[in-house]
Design a protein around this motif. Structure first.
Motif, PDB file in Angstrom:
ATOM      1  N   UNK A   1     -10.259  -3.645  26.572  1.00  0.00           N
ATOM      2  CA  UNK A   1      -8.967  -4.244  26.924  1.00  0.00           C
ATOM      3  C   UNK A   1      -7.937  -4.034  25.815  1.00  0.00           C
ATOM      4  N   UNK A   2      -8.374  -4.082  24.575  1.00  0.00           N
ATOM      5  CA  UNK A   2      -7.452  -3.834  23.463  1.00  0.00           C
ATOM      6  C   UNK A   2      -6.925  -2.398  23.528  1.00  0.00           C
ATOM      7  N   UNK A   3      -7.819  -1.451  23.795  1.00  0.00           N
ATOM      8  CA  UNK A   3      -7.392  -0.058  23.943  1.00  0.00           C
ATOM      9  C   UNK A   3      -6.427   0.080  25.121  1.00  0.00           C
ATOM     10  N   UNK A   4      -6.756  -0.578  26.224  1.00  0.00           N
ATOM     11  CA  UNK A   4      -5.886  -0.540  27.407  1.00  0.00           C
ATOM     12  C   UNK A   4      -4.493  -1.057  27.064  1.00  0.00           C
ATOM     13  N   UNK A   5      -4.441  -2.166  26.322  1.00  0.00           N
ATOM     14  CA  UNK A   5      -3.151  -2.735  25.930  1.00  0.00           C
ATOM     15  C   UNK A   5      -2.390  -1.774  25.016  1.00  0.00           C
TER      16      UNK A   5
ATOM     17  N   UNK B   1      -4.891  -5.760  15.353  1.00  0.00           N
ATOM     18  CA  UNK B   1      -5.974  -6.242  16.224  1.00  0.00           C
ATOM     19  C   UNK B   1      -7.355  -5.811  15.750  1.00  0.00           C
ATOM     20  N   UNK B   2      -7.439  -4.662  15.089  1.00  0.00           N
ATOM     21  CA  UNK B   2      -8.745  -4.075  14.788  1.00  0.00           C
ATOM     22  C   UNK B   2      -9.627  -4.993  13.964  1.00  0.00           C
ATOM     23  N   UNK B   3      -9.036  -5.717  13.020  1.00  0.00           N
ATOM     24  CA  UNK B   3      -9.855  -6.538  12.128  1.00  0.00           C
ATOM     25  C   UNK B   3     -10.481  -7.726  12.842  1.00  0.00           C
ATOM     26  N   UNK B   4     -10.041  -8.016  14.078  1.00  0.00           N
ATOM     27  CA  UNK B   4     -10.590  -9.157  14.809  1.00  0.00           C
ATOM     28  C   UNK B   4     -11.656  -8.750  15.828  1.00  0.00           C
TER      29      UNK B   4
END
Length: 513
Positions: free
Chosen positions: A202-206, A236-239
């Motif tokens: 979902x992060x990649x999609x966003x 976002x990556x660090x989370x």
């Protein structure tokens, strides 16, 4: 006859009084040019029904000169005020008659007019009857509910939905339009009921949705494409709990995007997934008691490992370390509740407070008590952001401020050994310091102690000013953004190159000394 059967007639009569054109004693100009409407009303009813209008009327006392009292409400929509004025008189409002978007406007305006009973009524109605719409428009509901502390039921609805049913947000047609800050709130939730690989997808999609010019297939990415996506997702990556993935998920879903990772993080993950002894799924940190030390975490995650292997926590993830590499001891930190720093950061800061080096053995046990978190405690209103900071932290000594900045891998902060004052004078101390950490390496830091002790703590007077050291200060800009700036005048050396950067989150801790 039951008493409540008499109320409809009373309500009708009061509305007739509102519509009467003869006995009114106040006019209200609502809206701004060219959309202004004048309403007639009665001061006694407004005074008793709306605390907000009562305050305005108290400064506009009626005079015995035959001139009507007039007040102006330029920031309120005439259409919405018409609805609320009839509620003020009649005591009823049929919410089913209005579009949900209008209900949100009515709710916000009801809060401005301090109509507490109506606020609770609308919140309950939305949660009971309009959950599908709120899920589809979660960004609006989330932003509205957390702009003020007046909507506790909607705030609870939002936090529960994020934790218990995140798929409804992630799978919403409007998911790609949510702001980065909300995405980070979702991703960093420790009790998120979703597999980590789904979070990653979902992060990649966003990220791709923010850059529609990018190909959907990473094998078609150019170097510039990777850099674009890297810039978009760097906060976002660090989370992401990458260590909760299995090797197949990492290989198929994450490796194609390897060029968006900072080198240190990518090397760490590669070492982890190439190690045959590191294939088991590791728990999220929050699944352990918050008072656990890193040694406790090691015992849970490392029970089947060889004696020479070790586990260290960095930026919310687990990192495999060589036995000869010096670890930062965190046994002296009692407890810390933070979205920004870990036990390791707190341990180093504690040593600095005692004027020790980061490699020295700790001599004192400190507790980091969270006093203020911006995402939880901030105040709405123009140039009013730090109102609660001023209230909570007045005269509080021995505090540590930590800041996460948009577009940077740094964690910035400072230590104030004296009480915070908001009288416009400098705070004088020889023991304050400011610092920065690299987000991916706790041992990569800059410490800068005060050199001009007469200006160690910056002048703070207005509610738009937050924690401020001589060279590091937080403020609310004229465009209503939360920002931070760094310079180098009163402390030994610069800790960062950022200037007027947007803050994602900041926290302030009381250190029990």
């Amino acid at each position: 006859m039951a008493d409540n059967k008499l109320l409809p007639k009373l309500s009708q009569n009061l509305l007739e009084i509102l519509d009467d054109k003869e006995y009114y004693d106040i006019t209200i100009e609502v809206g701004s040019d060219p959309y202004v409407k004048v309403f007639r009303a009665h001061m006694v009813i407004l005074d008793y029904r709306s605390p907000y209008l009562r305050r305005i009327l108290s400064t506009n006392k009626k005079k015995n000169d035959g001139i009507l009292t007039n007040i102006k409400l330029p920031n309120i929509s005439p259409e919405i005020f018409h609805v609320l004025l009839r509620y003020i008189y009649g005591g009823s409002l049929s919410l089913e008659e209005y579009d949900i978007s209008d209900l949100i406007k009515i709710l916000v305006t009801a809060n401005e007019l301090s109509l507490q009973e109506l606020i609770h009524y609308i919140e309950s109605f939305l949660i009971k009857n309009k959950t599908n719409w709120m899920e589809q428009n979660f960004e609006l509901i989330y932003q509205t509910s957390f702009e003020t502390d007046s909507f506790p039921e909607l705030q609870k609805y939002c936090t529960d939905l994020i934790s218990k049913e995140p798929d409804k947000i992630f799978n919403s047609p409007n998911f790609s339009t949510i702001p980065e800050r909300l995405l980070i709130t979702l991703v960093q939730k420790d009790n998120l009921q979703m597999k980590e690989i789904q979070v990653w997808e979902h992060v990649i999609k966003w990220g791709l949705a923010q850059n529609p010019e990018l190909p959907s297939d990473p094998t078609s990415f150019s170097k510039d494409d990777f850099n674009t996506l890297k810039h978009t997702l760097q906060q976002c990556l660090s989370f992401i709990r990458f260590h909760d993935l299995n090797p197949k998920e990492f290989s198929k879903k994450v490796l194609p995007y390897k060029r968006i990772f900072p080198k240190e993080l990518y090397k760490e993950l590669l070492d982890y997934f190439l190690d045959d002894d590191s294939k088991e799924t590791l728990p999220r940190i929050s699944n352990l008691k918050q008072t656990s030390t890193v040694d406790d975490i090691r015992r849970v995650t490392n029970s089947d490992k060889k004696p020479q292997e070790d586990i260290s926590m960095e930026s919310g993830t687990f990192t495999k370390l060589d036995e000869n590499k010096q670890n930062v001891s965190t046994n002296n930190i009692k407890n810390i509740d933070s979205k920004i720093i870990t036990f390791q950061h707190a341990d180093i800061i504690s040593k600095w407070i005692n004027r020790l080096k980061s490699t020295d053995k700790p001599t004192t046990s400190y507790e980091f008590k969270l006093l203020y978190r911006d995402s939880r405690d901030w105040s709405s209103g123009f140039l009013n952001r730090f109102k609660k900071f001023h209230e909570i932290c007045l005269n509080q000594p021995h505090t540590v401020t930590v800041v996460k900045v948009e577009g940077s891998n740094e964690i910035l902060g400072g230590y104030n050994p004296i009480g915070w004052k908001f009288d416009g004078d400098y705070g004088v101390t020889k023991d304050s310091f400011i610092f920065s950490f690299n987000n991916h390496n706790v041992e990569n830091y800059i410490l800068s102690r005060v050199k001009n002790e007469k200006e160690a703590i910056r002048k703070i007077l207005y509610l738009s000013q937050g924690p401020s050291f001589g060279d590091l200060y937080l403020f609310q800009s004229a465009s209503n953004q939360l920002k931070i700036s760094c310079k180098n005048t009163t402390y030994e050396k610069p800790i960062s190159r950022i200037n007027d950067s947007i803050i994602l989150e900041f926290e302030l801790f009381k250190i029990d000394i």
